[in-house]
Scaffold this motif. Sequence first.
Motif, PDB file in Angstrom:
ATOM      1  N   PRO A  99       0.824  -1.209   0.000  1.00 18.34           N
ATOM      2  CA  PRO A  99       0.000   0.000   0.000  1.00 18.34           C
ATOM      3  C   PRO A  99       0.861   1.264   0.000  1.00 18.34           C
ATOM      4  CG  PRO A  99      -0.637  -1.513   1.773  1.00 18.34           C
ATOM      5  CD  PRO A  99       0.704  -1.947   1.267  1.00 18.34           C
ATOM      6  N   TYR A 100       0.637   2.129  -1.004  1.00 16.25           N
ATOM      7  CA  TYR A 100       1.244   3.458  -0.914  1.00 16.25           C
ATOM      8  C   TYR A 100       0.230   4.425  -0.307  1.00 16.25           C
ATOM      9  CZ  TYR A 100      -1.088   5.193  -5.242  1.00 16.25           C
ATOM     10  OH  TYR A 100      -2.003   5.600  -6.188  1.00 16.25           O
ATOM     11  N   SER A 101       0.709   5.564   0.140  1.00 18.69           N
ATOM     12  CA  SER A 101      -0.114   6.539   0.880  1.00 18.69           C
ATOM     13  C   SER A 101      -0.907   5.858   1.995  1.00 18.69           C
ATOM     14  CB  SER A 101      -1.064   7.278  -0.073  1.00 18.69           C
ATOM     15  OG  SER A 101      -0.350   8.048  -1.002  1.00 18.69           O
ATOM     16  N   PRO A 102      -0.250   5.037   2.827  1.00 19.15           N
ATOM     17  CA  PRO A 102      -0.978   4.313   3.873  1.00 19.15           C
ATOM     18  C   PRO A 102      -1.503   5.216   4.981  1.00 19.15           C
ATOM     19  CG  PRO A 102       1.367   4.025   4.186  1.00 19.15           C
ATOM     20  CD  PRO A 102       1.196   4.733   2.866  1.00 19.15           C
ATOM     21  N   LEU A 103      -1.053   6.471   4.994  1.00 19.92           N
ATOM     22  CA  LEU A 103      -1.561   7.441   5.970  1.00 19.92           C
ATOM     23  C   LEU A 103      -2.456   8.477   5.293  1.00 19.92           C
ATOM     24  CD1 LEU A 103       1.639   7.866   8.159  1.00 19.92           C
ATOM     25  CD2 LEU A 103      -0.440   6.570   8.685  1.00 19.92           C
ATOM     26  N   GLY A 104      -3.088   8.064   4.181  1.00 23.35           N
ATOM     27  CA  GLY A 104      -4.023   8.961   3.524  1.00 23.35           C
ATOM     28  C   GLY A 104      -3.396  10.264   3.091  1.00 23.35           C
ATOM     29  N   ARG A 105      -2.164  10.177   2.550  1.00 19.72           N
ATOM     30  CA  ARG A 105      -1.388  11.351   2.113  1.00 19.72           C
ATOM     31  C   ARG A 105      -1.171  12.354   3.257  1.00 19.72           C
ATOM     32  NH1 ARG A 105      -1.123  10.508  -3.347  1.00 19.72           N
ATOM     33  NH2 ARG A 105      -2.923   9.478  -4.288  1.00 19.72           N
ATOM     34  N   GLY A 106      -1.169  11.827   4.468  1.00 18.28           N
ATOM     35  CA  GLY A 106      -0.917  12.663   5.643  1.00 18.28           C
ATOM     36  C   GLY A 106      -2.158  13.056   6.411  1.00 18.28           C
ATOM     37  N   PHE A 107      -3.349  12.766   5.858  1.00 17.47           N
ATOM     38  CA  PHE A 107      -4.569  13.158   6.563  1.00 17.47           C
ATOM     39  C   PHE A 107      -4.704  12.384   7.872  1.00 17.47           C
ATOM     40  CE2 PHE A 107      -8.598  14.796   7.408  1.00 17.47           C
ATOM     41  CZ  PHE A 107      -9.094  15.566   6.364  1.00 17.47           C
ATOM     42  N   LEU A 108      -4.148  11.179   7.929  1.00 20.62           N
ATOM     43  CA  LEU A 108      -4.280  10.346   9.114  1.00 20.62           C
ATOM     44  C   LEU A 108      -3.177  10.630  10.136  1.00 20.62           C
ATOM     45  CD1 LEU A 108      -5.249   7.134   7.161  1.00 20.62           C
ATOM     46  CD2 LEU A 108      -6.724   8.350   8.760  1.00 20.62           C
ATOM     47  N   THR A 109      -2.612  11.829  10.069  1.00 24.77           N
ATOM     48  CA  THR A 109      -1.622  12.267  11.051  1.00 24.77           C
ATOM     49  C   THR A 109      -2.183  13.485  11.786  1.00 24.77           C
ATOM     50  OG1 THR A 109      -0.476  13.884   9.650  1.00 24.77           O
ATOM     51  CG2 THR A 109       0.163  11.562   9.411  1.00 24.77           C
ATOM     52  N   SER A 110      -1.363  14.094  12.599  1.00 27.95           N
ATOM     53  CA  SER A 110      -1.811  15.249  13.378  1.00 27.95           C
ATOM     54  C   SER A 110      -1.589  16.565  12.647  1.00 27.95           C
ATOM     55  CB  SER A 110      -1.059  15.287  14.714  1.00 27.95           C
ATOM     56  OG  SER A 110       0.342  15.367  14.489  1.00 27.95           O
ATOM     57  N   ALA A 111      -1.043  16.518  11.418  1.00 28.01           N
ATOM     58  CA  ALA A 111      -0.623  17.751  10.751  1.00 28.01           C
ATOM     59  C   ALA A 111      -1.571  18.194   9.646  1.00 28.01           C
ATOM     60  CB  ALA A 111       0.764  17.552  10.158  1.00 28.01           C
ATOM     61  N   VAL A 112      -2.800  17.671   9.627  1.00 26.82           N
ATOM     62  CA  VAL A 112      -3.720  17.970   8.539  1.00 26.82           C
ATOM     63  C   VAL A 112      -4.285  19.388   8.632  1.00 26.82           C
ATOM     64  CG1 VAL A 112      -5.724  17.058   9.758  1.00 26.82           C
ATOM     65  CG2 VAL A 112      -5.698  17.057   7.259  1.00 26.82           C
ATOM     66  N   LYS A 113      -4.515  19.994   7.462  1.00 24.72           N
ATOM     67  CA  LYS A 113      -5.134  21.319   7.371  1.00 24.72           C
ATOM     68  C   LYS A 113      -5.860  21.395   6.034  1.00 24.72           C
ATOM     69  CE  LYS A 113      -0.609  23.056   5.903  1.00 24.72           C
ATOM     70  NZ  LYS A 113       0.523  23.946   6.248  1.00 24.72           N
ATOM     71  N   PRO A 114      -6.769  22.354   5.849  1.00 20.56           N
ATOM     72  CA  PRO A 114      -7.530  22.439   4.603  1.00 20.56           C
ATOM     73  C   PRO A 114      -6.632  22.657   3.386  1.00 20.56           C
ATOM     74  CG  PRO A 114      -8.529  23.797   6.308  1.00 20.56           C
ATOM     75  CD  PRO A 114      -7.189  23.363   6.831  1.00 20.56           C
ATOM     76  N   ALA A 115      -7.154  22.291   2.211  1.00 27.33           N
ATOM     77  CA  ALA A 115      -6.380  22.318   0.969  1.00 27.33           C
ATOM     78  C   ALA A 115      -5.713  23.661   0.713  1.00 27.33           C
ATOM     79  CB  ALA A 115      -7.292  21.951  -0.203  1.00 27.33           C
ATOM     80  N   GLU A 116      -6.443  24.745   0.915  1.00 27.25           N
ATOM     81  CA  GLU A 116      -5.930  26.060   0.556  1.00 27.25           C
ATOM     82  C   GLU A 116      -4.767  26.510   1.422  1.00 27.25           C
ATOM     83  OE1 GLU A 116      -9.588  26.636   3.233  1.00 27.25           O
ATOM     84  OE2 GLU A 116      -9.000  25.368   1.527  1.00 27.25           O
ATOM     85  N   GLU A 117      -4.510  25.821   2.523  1.00 31.98           N
ATOM     86  CA  GLU A 117      -3.415  26.215   3.407  1.00 31.98           C
ATOM     87  C   GLU A 117      -2.085  25.550   3.040  1.00 31.98           C
ATOM     88  OE1 GLU A 117      -4.322  26.039   7.556  1.00 31.98           O
ATOM     89  OE2 GLU A 117      -6.376  26.790   7.284  1.00 31.98           O
ATOM     90  N   TYR A 118      -2.106  24.637   2.055  1.00 33.87           N
ATOM     91  CA  TYR A 118      -0.858  24.034   1.591  1.00 33.87           C
ATOM     92  C   TYR A 118      -0.246  24.921   0.510  1.00 33.87           C
ATOM     93  CZ  TYR A 118      -2.130  19.843   4.174  1.00 33.87           C
ATOM     94  OH  TYR A 118      -2.464  18.966   5.170  1.00 33.87           O
ATOM     95  N   GLU A 119       1.069  24.865   0.384  1.00 32.07           N
ATOM     96  CA  GLU A 119       1.745  25.713  -0.581  1.00 32.07           C
ATOM     97  C   GLU A 119       1.530  25.229  -2.009  1.00 32.07           C
ATOM     98  OE1 GLU A 119       6.200  25.081  -0.901  1.00 32.07           O
ATOM     99  OE2 GLU A 119       5.830  24.113   1.045  1.00 32.07           O
TER     100      GLU A 119
END
Length: 329
Positions: A204-224
């Motif tokens: 499995p790749y992206s096993p952490l949901g591309r990072g959503f399953l961590t503590s560092a998630v934020k809405p799309a518009e806040e990523y660079e």
Amino acid sequence: MKQRTLGRQGLTVAELGLGTMGMTAFYGTDDDRDEHVAVIRRAHELGVTMFDTAELYNQGTGANETLLGEAVAPFRDEIQIATKFGFTFDQEGSSDGHDSSPANIRRVTENSLRYLGTDVIDVLYQHRQDPAVPVEEVAGTVKELIEEGKVRYFGLSEVGPETLRRADAVHPVSVLQTEYSLFERGVESDVLPVARELGIGFVPYSPLGRGFLTSAVKPAEEYEEGDFRRYDARWQGDSYTANKRAVDQLHELASAKGVTAAQLALAWLLAQGHDIVPIPGTRSRARLEENLAAADVDLTQADLERIDSILPHGAVGDRYTPEHLPTWV
């Protein structure tokens, strides 16, 4: 770390691997090469043996494969390197099409061997299906490379049951790599059962949901700009709200067990079968150590049932934009 065997050809690796894509591509700007090398070497110290890269991650310069090759050089014989072919690129190094022709497979393989500084690739994947090239032709070309000693094992990425069967009939497929996590469970209905029927290991790749399953998630518009997550539907609008609510529940369960949500998510994947080896990616040694500690997390049947009740069908929102969504056959 415990070992698992992927495929009936006997590819034996540690139960958690490391994906290196984010070190050079798709997740925003981060050019701390020394730290990336340190992450890869720390992973080896902690028992990781499978390291995943691809031509696509090179950004037209060989950057990712060269980085990985340099980092693992001191212990190359102790680990397995997996890389991938199958795209064409524009002058900026961005993918603009598919090419799994025999000539291109051979060209990419020679480049990968040179970038990685090795004389053999442990796992060579077709990264995505090429509608112009039958998978039988792809399998035949990789079979030749295996016979020539340039490759050890044949892998496919993001293909469906019929394609798996057709490829495996030409040369045994050792590994299938596809997105799979608590957030993306589409493989469970037909792809994973056929892989198991054929004796094909699953990565499995992206096993952490591309990072959503961590503590560092934020809405799309806040990523660079340049970060894939700006365009992922799961990070947008009502989908983000629903997915964040589910992840908050996972955090509560994880906290009650004394672990993180990321560790819970990886432990859940490991519990899905001994033929599964996730490859979480990270650019941080601290995050790496957190992820690998998931191998020591024991989930009870009650835990598994609770997790399934929180995300029974995965996340809300498509995992790719329509033009990039893989079509399984």
